[in-house]
Design an enzyme around this catalytic site. Structure first.
Site, PDB file in Angstrom:
ATOM      1  N   GLY A  47       0.836  -1.203   0.000  1.00  0.00           N
ATOM      2  CA  GLY A  47       0.000   0.000   0.000  1.00  0.00           C
ATOM      3  C   GLY A  47       0.868   1.248   0.000  1.00  0.00           C
ATOM      4  N   GLY A  49      -0.739   4.496  -0.126  1.00  0.00           N
ATOM      5  CA  GLY A  49      -1.572   5.654   0.190  1.00  0.00           C
ATOM      6  C   GLY A  49      -0.901   6.445   1.301  1.00  0.00           C
ATOM      7  N   SER A 291     -17.449  17.106  -0.319  1.00  0.00           N
ATOM      8  CA  SER A 291     -16.757  17.133   0.980  1.00  0.00           C
ATOM      9  C   SER A 291     -17.607  17.698   2.119  1.00  0.00           C
ATOM     10  CB  SER A 291     -15.506  17.982   0.842  1.00  0.00           C
ATOM     11  OG  SER A 291     -14.995  18.281   2.105  1.00  0.00           O
ATOM     12  N   ARG A 337     -21.266  12.608  10.948  1.00  0.00           N
ATOM     13  CA  ARG A 337     -21.800  12.044   9.706  1.00  0.00           C
ATOM     14  C   ARG A 337     -22.935  11.055   9.921  1.00  0.00           C
ATOM     15  NH1 ARG A 337     -15.979  11.261   6.681  1.00  0.00           N
ATOM     16  NH2 ARG A 337     -15.708  13.488   6.390  1.00  0.00           N
TER      17      ARG A 337
HETATM   18  C1  LIG Z   1     -13.829  10.801  -1.842  1.00  0.00           C
HETATM   19  C2  LIG Z   1     -13.179  10.702  -0.508  1.00  0.00           C
HETATM   20  C3  LIG Z   1     -12.787  11.850   0.155  1.00  0.00           C
HETATM   21  C4  LIG Z   1     -12.183  11.760   1.410  1.00  0.00           C
HETATM   22  N1  LIG Z   1     -11.812  12.914   2.057  1.00  0.00           N
HETATM   23  C5  LIG Z   1     -11.215  12.822   3.267  1.00  0.00           C
HETATM   24  C6  LIG Z   1     -10.797  14.001   3.958  1.00  0.00           C
HETATM   25  O1  LIG Z   1     -10.970  15.112   3.481  1.00  0.00           O
HETATM   26  N2  LIG Z   1     -10.201  13.853   5.161  1.00  0.00           N
HETATM   27  C7  LIG Z   1      -9.985  12.636   5.724  1.00  0.00           C
HETATM   28  O2  LIG Z   1      -9.421  12.569   6.816  1.00  0.00           O
HETATM   29  N3  LIG Z   1     -10.358  11.508   5.081  1.00  0.00           N
HETATM   30  C8  LIG Z   1     -10.949  11.568   3.876  1.00  0.00           C
HETATM   31  N4  LIG Z   1     -11.330  10.420   3.234  1.00  0.00           N
HETATM   32  C9  LIG Z   1     -10.910   9.123   3.769  1.00  0.00           C
HETATM   33  C10 LIG Z   1      -9.430   8.895   3.415  1.00  0.00           C
HETATM   34  O3  LIG Z   1      -9.164   9.379   2.133  1.00  0.00           O
HETATM   35  C11 LIG Z   1      -9.017   7.425   3.452  1.00  0.00           C
HETATM   36  O4  LIG Z   1      -9.500   6.813   4.603  1.00  0.00           O
HETATM   37  C12 LIG Z   1      -7.501   7.314   3.458  1.00  0.00           C
HETATM   38  O5  LIG Z   1      -6.943   8.057   2.398  1.00  0.00           O
HETATM   39  C13 LIG Z   1      -7.055   5.870   3.368  1.00  0.00           C
HETATM   40  O6  LIG Z   1      -5.650   5.856   3.273  1.00  0.00           O
HETATM   41  P1  LIG Z   1      -4.849   4.505   3.318  1.00  0.00           P
HETATM   42  O7  LIG Z   1      -3.423   4.872   3.146  1.00  0.00           O
HETATM   43  O8  LIG Z   1      -5.233   3.733   4.516  1.00  0.00           O
HETATM   44  O9  LIG Z   1      -5.372   3.661   2.059  1.00  0.00           O
HETATM   45  P2  LIG Z   1      -5.460   4.028   0.477  1.00  0.00           P
HETATM   46  O10 LIG Z   1      -5.153   5.433   0.181  1.00  0.00           O
HETATM   47  O11 LIG Z   1      -6.766   3.471   0.026  1.00  0.00           O
HETATM   48  O12 LIG Z   1      -4.297   3.178  -0.151  1.00  0.00           O
HETATM   49  C14 LIG Z   1      -4.369   1.789  -0.275  1.00  0.00           C
HETATM   50  C15 LIG Z   1      -3.104   1.310  -0.943  1.00  0.00           C
HETATM   51  O13 LIG Z   1      -3.048  -0.100  -0.845  1.00  0.00           O
HETATM   52  C16 LIG Z   1      -2.763  -0.672  -2.100  1.00  0.00           C
HETATM   53  N5  LIG Z   1      -3.380  -1.992  -2.121  1.00  0.00           N
HETATM   54  C17 LIG Z   1      -4.607  -2.361  -1.683  1.00  0.00           C
HETATM   55  N6  LIG Z   1      -4.774  -3.685  -1.817  1.00  0.00           N
HETATM   56  C18 LIG Z   1      -3.630  -4.154  -2.349  1.00  0.00           C
HETATM   57  C19 LIG Z   1      -3.184  -5.440  -2.724  1.00  0.00           C
HETATM   58  N7  LIG Z   1      -3.947  -6.535  -2.554  1.00  0.00           N
HETATM   59  N8  LIG Z   1      -1.947  -5.556  -3.264  1.00  0.00           N
HETATM   60  C20 LIG Z   1      -1.150  -4.472  -3.441  1.00  0.00           C
HETATM   61  N9  LIG Z   1      -1.514  -3.234  -3.084  1.00  0.00           N
HETATM   62  C21 LIG Z   1      -2.737  -3.086  -2.550  1.00  0.00           C
HETATM   63  C22 LIG Z   1      -3.318   0.300  -3.115  1.00  0.00           C
HETATM   64  O14 LIG Z   1      -2.646   0.136  -4.352  1.00  0.00           O
HETATM   65  C23 LIG Z   1      -2.996   1.636  -2.424  1.00  0.00           C
HETATM   66  O15 LIG Z   1      -1.654   1.993  -2.723  1.00  0.00           O
HETATM   67  C24 LIG Z   1     -11.967  10.501   2.000  1.00  0.00           C
HETATM   68  C25 LIG Z   1     -12.366   9.352   1.337  1.00  0.00           C
HETATM   69  C26 LIG Z   1     -12.993   9.452   0.104  1.00  0.00           C
HETATM   70  C27 LIG Z   1     -13.508   8.200  -0.525  1.00  0.00           C
END
Ligand SMILES: Cc1cc2nc3c(=O)[nH]c(=O)nc-3n(C[C@H](O)[C@H](O)[C@H](O)COP(=O)(O)OP(=O)(O)OC[C@H]3O[C@@H](n4cnc5c(N)ncnc54)[C@H](O)[C@@H]3O)c2cc1C
Length: 640
Positions: A47, A49, A291, A337
């Site tokens: 991941g 993100g 948002s 929310r």
């Molecule tokens: C439209 C939208 C707007 C949002 N706005 C906000 C905001 O303003 N403020 C806030 O706090 N939160 C917000 N959120 C929530 C927030 O964006 C997410 O909870 C957060 O970005 C998740 O980050 P993460 O790093 O955990 O996962 P992600 O950003 O989802 O990253 C997941 C990573 O894992 C990788 N991955 C997944 N499965 C596999 C696999 N099997 N093999 C290899 N790689 C894999 C993907 O390629 C990716 O790189 C928003 C969400 C959405 C949907």
């Protein structure tokens, strides 16, 4: 679906003592790895993100050998890039009464008293460091005229603690993390594997020791070994098919780790976001968020009269119901929310919804434009207004937006202790993929805070404590071969069905079922129906799915089919979890458990616990982790 109850579990890593000293204590108590030894230790981070990107960059900077994986063509395309509104931090730049304690309190209360106090307090403490880190990286947060970082308000708080970069906060933060990651790639500490999908976890001698991945371009199955594995693979809201998540978001990584022994906590806790563009038709495959920041200035209303078909501009003030301001005068449009979503559903159920099918409410900027001027509104929300207009063809400067709740975030995820370690030693889980900090409802702008807290600050310390006892030696070849065979068998099985229905058509049907029976409102009857129907649909999937192409090429249908197969199993566990938890709390609303005003009614006596599910061939086993509150008194939430 049958389940049994196993022994209770506890988080043994959170230190005792005054809450404000616990993180310091843990940091001091955690073993250190000397710089020369770090080079001998390998860590896999799945991941890229905000959680995974920041973790891989920081671990690389610390000197570990890191392998980073994502399924996109660039780490920078992780779903985090879509985050719009902002990130919380208890900086109190505005002097409006914010503090670490207040952020902690708001978060525990916002989560309806179903999150751990120690974790949430640490999150609030670390929040202030995140902003400094991001600013040092050059993240262009909005600033006030005087140069200080600007903030705005988000739901569930009466202070302005949300830092933002227009409606593109996730994008800017991710670019910061990505730069830090690329720097480590260039320095040789991080090896990047894009377009690789993790399909299984390798366990050797009881420890997580690697992953099996598929090269999504060539179809090659690869094995990668390490001393520890970090999953930062995001949320599973797409189990509902329609959600605000990026289309690629899925559960495969955490689900397969669950099947290997990692407990899954509170799978039924789903966040339904109140302000999304309403569904427009049967063939839609994605929903768009507007948002929460818009609720700073937009006012939510519906007509007072049922089935009122007049244009919004023709409805006089006296015939409008600003129902959030009416029901919740203290927080008004900025209630959390879960509360705003249910209130929207209630007014639509009464027949006062607007737009096609009556499934919408207005979010109106007329007063803000009159008060602040159009330019000021455009500066704050311009890109969101533009997005809305492109999708709906309506100009929100002239007519109110129409919005409706939609699936947005999953508070459930793999169970982790205070160190963010799962029940499998050596498997750490961060960001949305774990369950740790939000309880039964996440407050707006707290996901970015948690992901970056985990990745930049918490994991790099706690994983050191685990790695200090490494390197963990050779990995059992049989375990690796077994995981690889499992992956190949699953792929072969999917290709062999050769039926008539696409994975997408099954996913759509599963998603509708989940929305209808395990969505914004759940009942014993609806959940039992879902639990009856999911196995039937899964059976049909395995008899009749059509996966075209081969495994030795780029094959998006195959990728999709594997993810849908996992969604079926997860969906079943979500419904079971929702059925067993007969109380309402946060985003989990059991219609049978509501107070006289229709608000979620908790049952603290029986449900003040985390439900951690163990996978077993005989059926899921439920382990409860009791939640204790020393610093915040459990009360019925009130935002009135
Ligand atoms: C439209 C939208 C707007 C949002 N706005 C906000 C905001 O303003 N403020 C806030 O706090 N939160 C917000 N959120 C929530 C927030 O964006 C997410 O909870 C957060 O970005 C998740 O980050 P993460 O790093 O955990 O996962 P992600 O950003 O989802 O990253 C997941 C990573 O894992 C990788 N991955 C997944 N499965 C596999 C696999 N099997 N093999 C290899 N790689 C894999 C993907 O390629 C990716 O790189 C928003 C969400 C959405 C949907």
């Amino acid at each position: 679906m049958k389940y049994t109850e196993g022994p209770e579990i506890r988080d043994t890593k959170a230190p005792e003592g005054p809450i404000e000293e616990r993180w310091e204590k843990r940091k001091f108590g955690a073993k250190l790895v000397n710089p020369a030894n770090k080079r001998k230790l390998n860590v896999i981070v799945v991941g890229t993100g905000l959680a995974g990107g920041s973790a891989a960059a920081t671990l690389g900077e610390l000197g570990y050998n890191v392998k980073s994986f994502c399924y996109q063509d660039s780490p920078r395309r992780a779903h985090s890039i879509a985050a719009q509104g902002g990130i919380n931090a208890a900086k109190n730049y505005r002097g409006d009464g914010d503090s670490i304690y207040r952020l902690f309190y708001d978060t525990v209360k916002g989560g309806d008293f179903r999150a751990r106090e120690s974790n949430v307090y640490r999150l609030a403490q670390v929040s202030v460091n995140i902003i400094d880190q991001a600013v040092a990286q050059g993240v262009p947060f909005a600033r006030e005229y005087g140069g200080l970082l600007d903030t705005r308000s988000f739901g569930g708080a009466q202070v302005s603690r949300t830092f933002y970069a227009r409606g593109q906060t996730g994008q800017q933060l991710l670019l910061g993390a990505y730069q830090a990651l690329e720097r480590q790639v260039a320095a040789g500490t991080v090896e990047m594997h894009t377009r690789h999908e993790m399909l299984d976890l390798i366990i050797s001698d009881g420890r997580a020791r690697g992953v099996i991945v598929r090269d999504m371009v060539t179809g090659e199955i690869e094995r990668h070994l390490a001393d520890a594995v970090v999953l930062a693979t995001g949320g599973y809201g797409n189990v509902f098919f329609l959600s605000t998540n990026a289309k690629g978001c899925n559960t495969t990584a955490i689900w397969r780790a669950h099947e290997r022994g990692a407990y899954f906590a509170n799978p039924c806790y789903t966040q339904i976001h109140p302000t999304c563009i309403p569904v427009s038709g049967e063939y839609q495959s994605k929903l768009t968020l507007m948002s929460e920041s818009l609720r700073n200035d937009g006012r939510v209303w519906v007509p007072l009269l049922k089935n009122d078909e007049r244009a919004p501009g023709d409805i006089p003030e006296a015939e409008r119901d600003y129902y959030l301001e009416r029901i919740y005068p203290s927080f008004g449009n900025l209630v959390p929310r879960d509360i705003a979503s249910r209130a929207a559903k209630n007014v639509c159920d009464e027949g006062r919804g607007v737009g096609p099918g009556g499934l919408g409410v207005y979010l109106d900027f007329r007063d803000a434009i009159n008060r602040l001027g159009r330019d000021a509104v455009e500066k704050k929300y311009g890109n969101l207004f533009e997005m809305y207009e492109r999708i709906t063809g309506e100009n929100p400067y002239d007519v109110p937006m129409r919005i409706y709740p939609a699936v947005h975030y999953t508070m459930g995820g793999l169970w982790v202790d205070y160190d963010l370690q799962s029940t499998i030693p050596g498997l750490f889980v961060i960001g949305e993929a774990n369950f740790s900090d939000h309880g039964a409802n996440r407050l707006g702008a707290s996901a970015l805070m948690q992901g970056l807290a985990d990745g930049y600050f918490v994991l790099p310390t706690t994983i050191g404590d685990y790695l200090a006892n490494g390197p963990y030696g050779d990995v059992d070849e049989e375990a690796v071969a077994e995981a690889e065979i499992q992956v190949r068998n699953k792929i072969d099985r999917l290709l062999a069905v050769n039926g008539t229905r696409t994975p997408d058509s099954f996913h759509r049907e599963l998603g509708k079922l989940m929305w209808d029976y395990c969505g914004m409102e759940r009942t014993e009857e609806s959940l039992r129906k879902a639990l009856e129907r999911i196995p039937e649909l899964r059976e049909e999937f395995w008899q009749n799915v059509k996966v075209s192409g081969t495994a030795e090429e780029l094959n998006q249908v195959l990728e999709k089919a594997g993810r849908v197969a996992d969604f079926f199993d997860l969906a079943e566990l979500m419904c079971l979890d929702a059925l067993v938890r007969t109380e309402s709390c946060g985003g989990h609303f059991r219609a049978e458990s509501q107070d006289a005003d229709g608000e979620a009614l908790r049952d603290d006596e029986n449900f003040a616990h985390v439900s951690a599910w163990e996978h077993s061939p005989e059926g899921p086993v439920l382990h409860k982790e009791a939640l204790e509150y020393e610093y915040v008194k459990m009360t019925q939430r009130s935002y009135k």
